[in-house]
Design a protein around this motif. Structure first.
Motif, PDB file in Angstrom:
ATOM      1  N   ALA A 143      16.865 -10.463 -32.209  1.00 13.93           N
ATOM      2  CA  ALA A 143      17.669  -9.275 -32.508  1.00 13.93           C
ATOM      3  C   ALA A 143      17.090  -8.517 -33.697  1.00 13.93           C
ATOM      4  CB  ALA A 143      19.111  -9.676 -32.787  1.00 13.93           C
ATOM      5  N   MET A 144      16.698  -9.267 -34.722  1.00 16.52           N
ATOM      6  CA  MET A 144      16.177  -8.627 -35.933  1.00 16.52           C
ATOM      7  C   MET A 144      14.916  -7.823 -35.636  1.00 16.52           C
ATOM      8  SD  MET A 144      14.797 -10.458 -39.376  1.00 16.52           S
ATOM      9  CE  MET A 144      13.426 -11.155 -38.483  1.00 16.52           C
ATOM     10  N   LEU A 145      13.972  -8.450 -34.926  1.00 18.09           N
ATOM     11  CA  LEU A 145      12.724  -7.738 -34.613  1.00 18.09           C
ATOM     12  C   LEU A 145      13.010  -6.535 -33.718  1.00 18.09           C
ATOM     13  CD1 LEU A 145      10.282 -10.742 -34.033  1.00 18.09           C
ATOM     14  CD2 LEU A 145      10.226  -9.113 -35.918  1.00 18.09           C
ATOM     15  N   GLY A 146      13.911  -6.717 -32.761  1.00 17.10           N
ATOM     16  CA  GLY A 146      14.247  -5.613 -31.862  1.00 17.10           C
ATOM     17  C   GLY A 146      14.859  -4.451 -32.616  1.00 17.10           C
ATOM     18  N   VAL A 147      15.879  -4.724 -33.396  1.00 14.89           N
ATOM     19  CA  VAL A 147      16.573  -3.658 -34.134  1.00 14.89           C
ATOM     20  C   VAL A 147      15.634  -3.007 -35.147  1.00 14.89           C
ATOM     21  CG1 VAL A 147      18.363  -3.230 -35.858  1.00 14.89           C
ATOM     22  CG2 VAL A 147      18.895  -4.570 -33.834  1.00 14.89           C
ATOM     23  N   TYR A 148      14.855  -3.846 -35.823  1.00 14.96           N
ATOM     24  CA  TYR A 148      13.950  -3.315 -36.846  1.00 14.96           C
ATOM     25  C   TYR A 148      12.944  -2.334 -36.255  1.00 14.96           C
ATOM     26  CZ  TYR A 148      10.281  -3.019 -40.309  1.00 14.96           C
ATOM     27  OH  TYR A 148       9.336  -2.532 -41.177  1.00 14.96           O
ATOM     28  N   PHE A 149      12.243  -2.787 -35.183  1.00 14.84           N
ATOM     29  CA  PHE A 149      11.191  -1.924 -34.650  1.00 14.84           C
ATOM     30  C   PHE A 149      11.757  -0.708 -33.919  1.00 14.84           C
ATOM     31  CE2 PHE A 149       8.387  -5.510 -35.572  1.00 14.84           C
ATOM     32  CZ  PHE A 149       7.358  -4.816 -36.189  1.00 14.84           C
ATOM     33  N   LEU A 150      12.887  -0.872 -33.254  1.00 15.73           N
ATOM     34  CA  LEU A 150      13.502   0.297 -32.600  1.00 15.73           C
ATOM     35  C   LEU A 150      13.911   1.340 -33.638  1.00 15.73           C
ATOM     36  CD1 LEU A 150      15.652  -1.347 -29.780  1.00 15.73           C
ATOM     37  CD2 LEU A 150      13.601   0.052 -29.503  1.00 15.73           C
ATOM     38  N   SER A 151      14.376   0.880 -34.817  1.00 16.85           N
ATOM     39  CA  SER A 151      14.763   1.839 -35.867  1.00 16.85           C
ATOM     40  C   SER A 151      13.543   2.504 -36.470  1.00 16.85           C
ATOM     41  CB  SER A 151      15.523   1.148 -36.995  1.00 16.85           C
ATOM     42  OG  SER A 151      16.390   0.207 -36.496  1.00 16.85           O
ATOM     43  N   ALA A 181       6.622 -17.994 -30.545  1.00 18.19           N
ATOM     44  CA  ALA A 181       6.601 -18.057 -32.017  1.00 18.19           C
ATOM     45  C   ALA A 181       5.461 -17.218 -32.559  1.00 18.19           C
ATOM     46  CB  ALA A 181       6.473 -19.506 -32.469  1.00 18.19           C
ATOM     47  N   ALA A 182       4.320 -17.273 -31.870  1.00 19.08           N
ATOM     48  CA  ALA A 182       3.159 -16.495 -32.315  1.00 19.08           C
ATOM     49  C   ALA A 182       3.452 -15.000 -32.225  1.00 19.08           C
ATOM     50  CB  ALA A 182       1.939 -16.852 -31.475  1.00 19.08           C
ATOM     51  N   VAL A 183       4.109 -14.585 -31.135  1.00 19.79           N
ATOM     52  CA  VAL A 183       4.470 -13.164 -30.976  1.00 19.79           C
ATOM     53  C   VAL A 183       5.403 -12.729 -32.112  1.00 19.79           C
ATOM     54  CG1 VAL A 183       5.757 -11.525 -29.559  1.00 19.79           C
ATOM     55  CG2 VAL A 183       4.135 -13.091 -28.485  1.00 19.79           C
ATOM     56  N   ALA A 184       6.409 -13.589 -32.388  1.00 19.01           N
ATOM     57  CA  ALA A 184       7.360 -13.273 -33.463  1.00 19.01           C
ATOM     58  C   ALA A 184       6.637 -13.157 -34.794  1.00 19.01           C
ATOM     59  CB  ALA A 184       8.438 -14.345 -33.535  1.00 19.01           C
ATOM     60  N   LEU A 185       5.693 -14.040 -35.007  1.00 16.33           N
ATOM     61  CA  LEU A 185       4.954 -14.035 -36.271  1.00 16.33           C
ATOM     62  C   LEU A 185       4.127 -12.755 -36.418  1.00 16.33           C
ATOM     63  CD1 LEU A 185       4.875 -16.126 -38.535  1.00 16.33           C
ATOM     64  CD2 LEU A 185       2.689 -16.933 -37.625  1.00 16.33           C
ATOM     65  N   VAL A 186       3.492 -12.349 -35.319  1.00 11.97           N
ATOM     66  CA  VAL A 186       2.676 -11.129 -35.350  1.00 11.97           C
ATOM     67  C   VAL A 186       3.565  -9.913 -35.628  1.00 11.97           C
ATOM     68  CG1 VAL A 186       1.313  -9.547 -33.929  1.00 11.97           C
ATOM     69  CG2 VAL A 186       0.846 -12.003 -33.857  1.00 11.97           C
ATOM     70  N   LEU A 187       4.726  -9.841 -34.911  1.00 14.01           N
ATOM     71  CA  LEU A 187       5.650  -8.717 -35.133  1.00 14.01           C
ATOM     72  C   LEU A 187       6.181  -8.737 -36.560  1.00 14.01           C
ATOM     73  CD1 LEU A 187       7.654  -8.616 -31.778  1.00 14.01           C
ATOM     74  CD2 LEU A 187       6.041  -6.927 -32.628  1.00 14.01           C
ATOM     75  N   GLY A 188       6.486  -9.930 -37.064  1.00 15.92           N
ATOM     76  CA  GLY A 188       6.982 -10.072 -38.436  1.00 15.92           C
ATOM     77  C   GLY A 188       5.957  -9.583 -39.438  1.00 15.92           C
ATOM     78  N   ALA A 189       4.686  -9.961 -39.197  1.00 15.47           N
ATOM     79  CA  ALA A 189       3.614  -9.542 -40.104  1.00 15.47           C
ATOM     80  C   ALA A 189       3.452  -8.024 -40.051  1.00 15.47           C
ATOM     81  CB  ALA A 189       2.315 -10.236 -39.729  1.00 15.47           C
ATOM     82  N   LEU A 190       3.612  -7.466 -38.849  1.00 20.22           N
ATOM     83  CA  LEU A 190       3.515  -6.017 -38.675  1.00 20.22           C
ATOM     84  C   LEU A 190       4.618  -5.304 -39.469  1.00 20.22           C
ATOM     85  CD1 LEU A 190       1.387  -4.713 -36.832  1.00 20.22           C
ATOM     86  CD2 LEU A 190       3.200  -4.297 -35.176  1.00 20.22           C
ATOM     87  N   ALA A 191       5.785  -5.959 -39.528  1.00 22.77           N
ATOM     88  CA  ALA A 191       6.936  -5.364 -40.214  1.00 22.77           C
ATOM     89  C   ALA A 191       6.643  -5.128 -41.694  1.00 22.77           C
ATOM     90  CB  ALA A 191       8.158  -6.256 -40.055  1.00 22.77           C
ATOM     91  N   VAL A 192       5.788  -5.966 -42.270  1.00 26.49           N
ATOM     92  CA  VAL A 192       5.487  -5.837 -43.701  1.00 26.49           C
ATOM     93  C   VAL A 192       4.933  -4.450 -44.005  1.00 26.49           C
ATOM     94  CG1 VAL A 192       4.044  -6.732 -45.564  1.00 26.49           C
ATOM     95  CG2 VAL A 192       5.135  -8.304 -43.964  1.00 26.49           C
ATOM     96  N   VAL A 193       4.145  -3.909 -43.070  1.00 26.40           N
ATOM     97  CA  VAL A 193       3.543  -2.601 -43.327  1.00 26.40           C
ATOM     98  C   VAL A 193       4.248  -1.463 -42.589  1.00 26.40           C
ATOM     99  CG1 VAL A 193       1.265  -3.459 -43.918  1.00 26.40           C
ATOM    100  CG2 VAL A 193       1.839  -3.083 -41.525  1.00 26.40           C
ATOM    101  N   ALA A 194       5.252  -1.801 -41.742  1.00 25.17           N
ATOM    102  CA  ALA A 194       5.857  -0.762 -40.897  1.00 25.17           C
ATOM    103  C   ALA A 194       6.877   0.093 -41.640  1.00 25.17           C
ATOM    104  CB  ALA A 194       6.497  -1.384 -39.662  1.00 25.17           C
ATOM    105  N   GLY A 195       7.370  -0.374 -42.783  1.00 26.59           N
ATOM    106  CA  GLY A 195       8.237   0.481 -43.589  1.00 26.59           C
ATOM    107  C   GLY A 195       9.720   0.215 -43.416  1.00 26.59           C
ATOM    108  N   ASP A 196      10.519   1.151 -43.943  1.00 24.47           N
ATOM    109  CA  ASP A 196      11.970   1.005 -44.017  1.00 24.47           C
ATOM    110  C   ASP A 196      12.632   1.509 -42.737  1.00 24.47           C
ATOM    111  OD1 ASP A 196      14.681   1.148 -44.684  1.00 24.47           O
ATOM    112  OD2 ASP A 196      14.214   1.583 -46.784  1.00 24.47           O
TER     113      ASP A 196
END
Lengths: 200, 218
Positions: free
Chosen positions: A64-72, B15-30
């Motif tokens: 949910a977190m990844l989905g909501v975060y990236f969609l926003s 888990a690897a996909v989640a980790l990659v997306l999580g790492a991407l989030a660091v630079v993706a902003g608010d």
């Protein structure tokens, strides 16, 4: 078109109830498939013999977190319209503890007790009865506890606001935390199984 | 690499996909868009041209009398002016604090100021931040005074206008104003009349600030 759809008036109250029923049945279905209709499975979490609850919850949170975060971030969801329950620290700590006690004693949380009742388990129905009785007592006693209920208000709070850490880093930290918890859970299950096997 | 992928379980791949997306989030902003804004200039210019974003004082008066609660009346004037007189049901939100006031994007918002300039500016501000239901009280509080509290009937008015004025006079009295007749062909000078301090009529209008956010959640 932007989400949340209800807040932008894309469908009305009646349609939102239908949507709620569909989502609710889906939610219940997946809880049941995870084995959460059984109090034994849920209670095993607290004895660290079966970590399914932790795994399912963390999977849901991360997804949910990844989905909501990236969609926003991509502009498909307006997060400022998504409702956040206001934080009232002390009452919520006490409420959380009460829920925890009930969870360990009864073997269900509110959602899973509905799943259990729907799958025809007697203990699920008893638990549901307890919930209704609890709601009644809470409602009747509310004037007595209203001051406490509204105490220590902190507003609609997010971790990012509280800690000042940027959102992206928090998202990454939660993912890492979840994967760490999965690995620890797998390891813990093996240890407990070995212990059990040794005793038998 | 390929071998590693083939040997991994589904859980490990997820888990690897989640980790990659999580790492991407660091630079993706608010994820919250913050105070930066975008506007559709063409759409806004058409709205301005057609004046669909206006609410006349008499319309607003009608809403208040009917006890409608589907809008929020935002008074942009300074606190002192607001304290001296405010339209029933208005909330005082000085322009500088407008973006922090927690206005929801799906709410119907009616803006009023002394004249109309601050309202128009605030309208543009809110529209650019994505609020779609923003309206301006035509003429602001001055317009409210002229049209609702102290409406004037010209001496040479025709019958139709007189009938219409009788209705307006009733509305005026409801809000504690005083309709005036015989103000000349056109009321050249508006006599300065201190607007009466109004109490919100009980039970008909939501009091300012009483409109709490709807409780929701799980």
């Amino acid at each position: 078109m932007n989400a949340p759809f209800f807040k932008f008036g894309l469908f009305n109250d009646e349609v939102s109830l239908i949507v709620a029923v569909v989502i609710g049945i889906g939610f219940g279905f997946f809880l049941e498939r995870a084995g959460f209709g059984s109090a034994r499975k849920l209670a095993a979490q607290f004895y660290f013999t079966d970590m399914t609850v932790l795994k399912v919850m963390f999977t849901a949170i991360v997804t949910a977190m990844l989905g909501v975060y990236f969609l926003s971030v991509l502009g498909f969801v307006d997060l400022s319209l998504v409702y956040l329950t206001p934080t009232n620290l002390m009452p919520q700590v006490v409420g959380g503890l009460l829920l925890g006690f009930g969870f360990v004693i009864g073997g269900y949380c509110p959602g899973t007790s509905c799943v259990s009742a729907a799958t025809g388990r007697t203990d699920g129905w008893v638990y549901l009865g307890g919930i209704v009785a609890g709601i009644l007592v809470f409602g009747e006693a509310f004037p007595l506890i209203e001051t406490f209920y509204n105490s220590t208000p902190m507003g609609q709070l997010t971790l990012a606001q509280l800690t000042g850490i940027p959102y992206g880093i928090l998202v990454f930290a939660v993912v890492v935390m979840a994967i760490g918890a999965f690995m620890a859970a797998d390891w813990g299950e093996k240890v407990m199984a070995a212990k059990k096997g040794g005793k038998a | 690499m390929k071998q590693l992928l083939l040997n991994s379980t589904l859980n490990q791949r997820l888990a690897a996909v989640a980790l990659v997306l999580g790492a991407l989030a660091v630079v993706a902003g608010d994820p919250y868009q913050g105070h930066s804004a975008t506007i559709d200039a063409k759409e806004l210019s058409i709205i301005v041209q057609k004046e669909v974003d206006h609410v006349s004082p008499l319309e607003l008066a009608d809403w208040i009398i009917k006890g409608r609660a589907d809008y929020r009346l935002i008074d942009l004037r300074a606190e002192k002016e607001f304290a001296a007189y405010a339209i029933p049901g208005a909330e005082n939100v000085p322009v500088a604090t407008l973006t922090d006031h927690g206005l929801m994007k799906n709410e119907k918002i009616v803006l009023c100021s002394e004249g109309g300039i601050h309202s128009a500016q605030a309208w543009m501000l809110l529209r650019s931040l994505g609020h779609s239901g923003v309206y301006i009280l035509r003429g602001g509080v001055e317009g409210w005074n002229d049209e609702v509290l102290f409406p004037t009937l010209a001496d040479n008015a025709d019958a139709a206008t007189r009938i219409e004025f009788a209705k307006t006079a009733e509305v005026s009295k409801y809000f504690g104003g005083s309709p005036r007749t015989g103000g000349g062909p056109v009321a050249a000078t508006r006599p300065v009349i201190a607007a009466p301090k109004l109490d919100t009529p009980a039970g008909t209008v939501p009091a300012a600030g009483a409109k709490k956010k709807k409780k929701e959640g799980c």
